[in-house]
Design an enzyme around this catalytic site. Structure first.
Site, PDB file in Angstrom:
ATOM      1  N   ASN A   1      49.999 -59.567  79.451  1.00 23.00           N
ATOM      2  CA  ASN A   1      50.072 -59.258  78.012  1.00 23.00           C
ATOM      3  C   ASN A   1      51.364 -59.780  77.399  1.00 23.00           C
ATOM      4  O   ASN A   1      51.380 -60.248  76.251  1.00 23.00           O
ATOM      5  CB  ASN A   1      49.902 -57.759  77.770  1.00 23.00           C
ATOM      6  CG  ASN A   1      48.442 -57.351  77.771  1.00 23.00           C
ATOM      7  OD1 ASN A   1      47.690 -57.724  76.873  1.00 23.00           O
ATOM      8  ND2 ASN A   1      48.022 -56.617  78.794  1.00 23.00           N
TER       9      ASN A   1
ATOM     10  N   MET B   1      54.785 -48.704  82.423  1.00 27.25           N
ATOM     11  CA  MET B   1      54.187 -47.535  83.060  1.00 27.25           C
ATOM     12  C   MET B   1      55.056 -46.279  83.004  1.00 27.25           C
ATOM     13  O   MET B   1      54.751 -45.298  83.669  1.00 27.25           O
ATOM     14  CB  MET B   1      53.819 -47.867  84.509  1.00 27.25           C
ATOM     15  CG  MET B   1      52.784 -48.979  84.614  1.00 27.25           C
ATOM     16  SD  MET B   1      51.288 -48.660  83.623  1.00 27.25           S
ATOM     17  CE  MET B   1      50.380 -50.186  83.795  1.00 27.25           C
TER      18      MET B   1
ATOM     19  N   LEU C   1      58.021 -42.888  77.277  1.00 27.13           N
ATOM     20  CA  LEU C   1      59.237 -42.952  76.461  1.00 27.13           C
ATOM     21  C   LEU C   1      59.694 -41.548  76.093  1.00 27.13           C
ATOM     22  O   LEU C   1      58.878 -40.654  75.871  1.00 27.13           O
ATOM     23  CB  LEU C   1      58.970 -43.749  75.178  1.00 27.13           C
ATOM     24  CG  LEU C   1      58.552 -45.209  75.343  1.00 27.13           C
ATOM     25  CD1 LEU C   1      58.370 -45.847  73.977  1.00 27.13           C
ATOM     26  CD2 LEU C   1      59.578 -45.980  76.172  1.00 27.13           C
TER      27      LEU C   1
ATOM     28  N   HIS D   1      46.433 -50.519  75.377  1.00 22.05           N
ATOM     29  CA  HIS D   1      45.792 -49.639  76.358  1.00 22.05           C
ATOM     30  C   HIS D   1      44.383 -50.174  76.672  1.00 22.05           C
ATOM     31  O   HIS D   1      43.642 -50.543  75.755  1.00 22.05           O
ATOM     32  CB  HIS D   1      45.703 -48.210  75.829  1.00 22.05           C
ATOM     33  CG  HIS D   1      45.126 -47.259  76.829  1.00 22.05           C
ATOM     34  ND1 HIS D   1      45.863 -46.749  77.879  1.00 22.05           N
ATOM     35  CD2 HIS D   1      43.873 -46.770  76.970  1.00 22.05           C
ATOM     36  CE1 HIS D   1      45.083 -45.984  78.624  1.00 22.05           C
ATOM     37  NE2 HIS D   1      43.875 -45.967  78.093  1.00 22.05           N
TER      38      HIS D   1
ATOM     39  N   ASP E   1      53.591 -42.589  69.452  1.00 22.47           N
ATOM     40  CA  ASP E   1      54.261 -41.382  68.964  1.00 22.47           C
ATOM     41  C   ASP E   1      54.698 -40.558  70.174  1.00 22.47           C
ATOM     42  O   ASP E   1      54.702 -41.062  71.294  1.00 22.47           O
ATOM     43  CB  ASP E   1      53.365 -40.604  67.988  1.00 22.47           C
ATOM     44  CG  ASP E   1      52.114 -40.064  68.658  1.00 22.47           C
ATOM     45  OD1 ASP E   1      52.009 -40.133  69.905  1.00 22.47           O
ATOM     46  OD2 ASP E   1      51.240 -39.549  67.931  1.00 22.47           O
TER      47      ASP E   1
ATOM     48  N   ASP F   1      49.405 -41.922  74.442  1.00 23.30           N
ATOM     49  CA  ASP F   1      48.248 -42.634  73.861  1.00 23.30           C
ATOM     50  C   ASP F   1      47.652 -41.921  72.645  1.00 23.30           C
ATOM     51  O   ASP F   1      46.448 -42.024  72.387  1.00 23.30           O
ATOM     52  CB  ASP F   1      47.137 -42.840  74.920  1.00 23.30           C
ATOM     53  CG  ASP F   1      47.613 -43.623  76.127  1.00 23.30           C
ATOM     54  OD1 ASP F   1      48.517 -44.456  75.976  1.00 23.30           O
ATOM     55  OD2 ASP F   1      47.068 -43.405  77.231  1.00 23.30           O
TER      56      ASP F   1
ATOM     57  N   GLU G   1      42.354 -57.777  75.499  1.00 21.34           N
ATOM     58  CA  GLU G   1      43.752 -57.353  75.274  1.00 21.34           C
ATOM     59  C   GLU G   1      44.603 -58.527  74.811  1.00 21.34           C
ATOM     60  O   GLU G   1      45.441 -58.398  73.921  1.00 21.34           O
ATOM     61  CB  GLU G   1      44.343 -56.785  76.562  1.00 21.34           C
ATOM     62  CG  GLU G   1      43.697 -55.496  77.025  1.00 21.34           C
ATOM     63  CD  GLU G   1      44.348 -54.947  78.292  1.00 21.34           C
ATOM     64  OE1 GLU G   1      45.583 -54.986  78.401  1.00 21.34           O
ATOM     65  OE2 GLU G   1      43.610 -54.486  79.183  1.00 21.34           O
TER      66      GLU G   1
HETATM   67  C1  GAR Z   1      46.965 -53.909  81.007  1.00 20.53           C
HETATM   68  O1  GAR Z   1      45.602 -53.807  81.262  1.00 20.53           O
HETATM   69  C2  GAR Z   1      47.407 -52.829  80.028  1.00 20.53           C
HETATM   70  O2  GAR Z   1      46.453 -52.547  79.042  1.00 20.53           O
HETATM   71  C3  GAR Z   1      47.587 -51.652  80.958  1.00 20.53           C
HETATM   72  O3  GAR Z   1      48.190 -52.193  82.094  1.00 20.53           O
HETATM   73  C4  GAR Z   1      47.778 -53.548  82.261  1.00 20.53           C
HETATM   74  C5  GAR Z   1      49.014 -54.408  82.385  1.00 20.53           C
HETATM   75  O4  GAR Z   1      48.675 -55.738  82.661  1.00 20.53           O
HETATM   76  N1  GAR Z   1      48.369 -50.615  80.335  1.00 20.53           N
HETATM   77  C6  GAR Z   1      48.146 -49.324  80.522  1.00 20.53           C
HETATM   78  O5  GAR Z   1      47.303 -48.900  81.273  1.00 20.53           O
HETATM   79  C7  GAR Z   1      49.058 -48.395  79.730  1.00 20.53           C
HETATM   80  N2  GAR Z   1      48.525 -47.060  79.710  1.00 20.53           N
HETATM   81  P1  GAR Z   1      49.712 -56.901  82.430  1.00 20.53           P
HETATM   82  O6  GAR Z   1      50.998 -56.535  83.192  1.00 20.53           O
HETATM   83  O7  GAR Z   1      49.059 -58.105  83.036  1.00 20.53           O
HETATM   84  O8  GAR Z   1      49.961 -57.069  80.958  1.00 20.53           O
END
Ligand code: GAR
Length: 210
Positions: free
Chosen positions: A16, A93, A96, A112, A149, A153, A182
């Site tokens: 991402n 992960m 905050l 998400h 916030d 989520d 995403e």
């Molecule tokens: C992504 O799928 C993102 O949406 C998720 O972790 C992955 C990270 O992938 N985030 C969450 O689950 C947050 N609650 P990436 O490191 O390849 O971007």
């Protein structure tokens, strides 16, 4: 409008993050400069991606702080030093602190991998989300970009897109299809923010053409 200075927080492989880097390069994200990438994980590939693209990469080790508050304060200080306007959570992960959220109210966005408010909240991250989706048997999942916030989520939703769950799906195949979405939604949301196209009315985020 002045260019928005962005920091991305990422804990893992950073695809991402890459979508934001690419979005700025190819002009899909306007009025933005990616100033800094921060990770809590020394081995996060996201840090490599930042360095490969000439972006400052900072590993801030959570173990060197007394607790989560102090750790969050250290990140905040790094952001303030660089006059960051927008914080993007891209597979970050850690939770905050309330002080962090207050300091960057309506200026933190998260991606998400489900249609919030389904399959989200504490314990729902990464592959786990898709496993729960498959176990529950829903026919549709998706991706959500939202403001952060104080909850997990729970912030106002900026963009969402649905993804069909197929009978033959595995955690892996579903994660891949959601990830593709995403990578479209996150740069789009960042662009809208940086061009000043997002306005909040209570919980609703209104997208204004600009
Ligand atoms: C992504 O799928 C993102 O949406 C998720 O972790 C992955 C990270 O992938 N985030 C969450 O689950 C947050 N609650 P990436 O490191 O390849 O971007």
């Amino acid at each position: 409008m002045a260019e928005k200075r962005i920091a991305v927080l990422a804990s893992g492989r950073g695809t991402n993050l890459q979508s934001v880097i690419d979005g700025i390069k190819n002009g899909n994200i306007n009025n933005a400069v990616l100033q800094l990438v921060v990770s809590d994980n020394e081995r996060a590939y996201a840090l490599e991606r930042a360095m490969a693209n000439g972006i400052e990469a900072l590993w801030i080790n959570p173990r060197t702080f007394k607790g989560s508050e102090d750790y969050n304060d250290a990140i905040l200080e790094a952001l303030r030093k660089r006059r960051i306007d927008l914080v993007v959570l891209a597979g970050y992960m850690k939770i905050l602190s309330a002080a962090f959220v207050r300091a960057y109210r309506d200026a933190i966005i998260n991606i998400h991998p489900s249609l919030i408010p389904s399959f989200c909240g504490s314990g729902y991250y990464g592959e786990r989300v898709h496993r729960e989706v498959l176990e529950y048997g829903v026919k549709v999942t998706g991706a959500t970009v939202h403001f952060v916030d104080e909850g997990t989520d729970t912030g106002p939703i900026i963009l969402q897109q649905a993804v069909e769950v197929l009978p033959e799906d595995t955690v892996d195949s579903l994660a891949k299809r959601v990830l593709r979405i995403e990578h479209i939604l996150l740069p789009r949301a960042v662009d809208l923010y940086c061009r000043g196209c997002l306005r909040k009315e209570e919980r609703r985020v209104i997208i204004e053409a600009n």
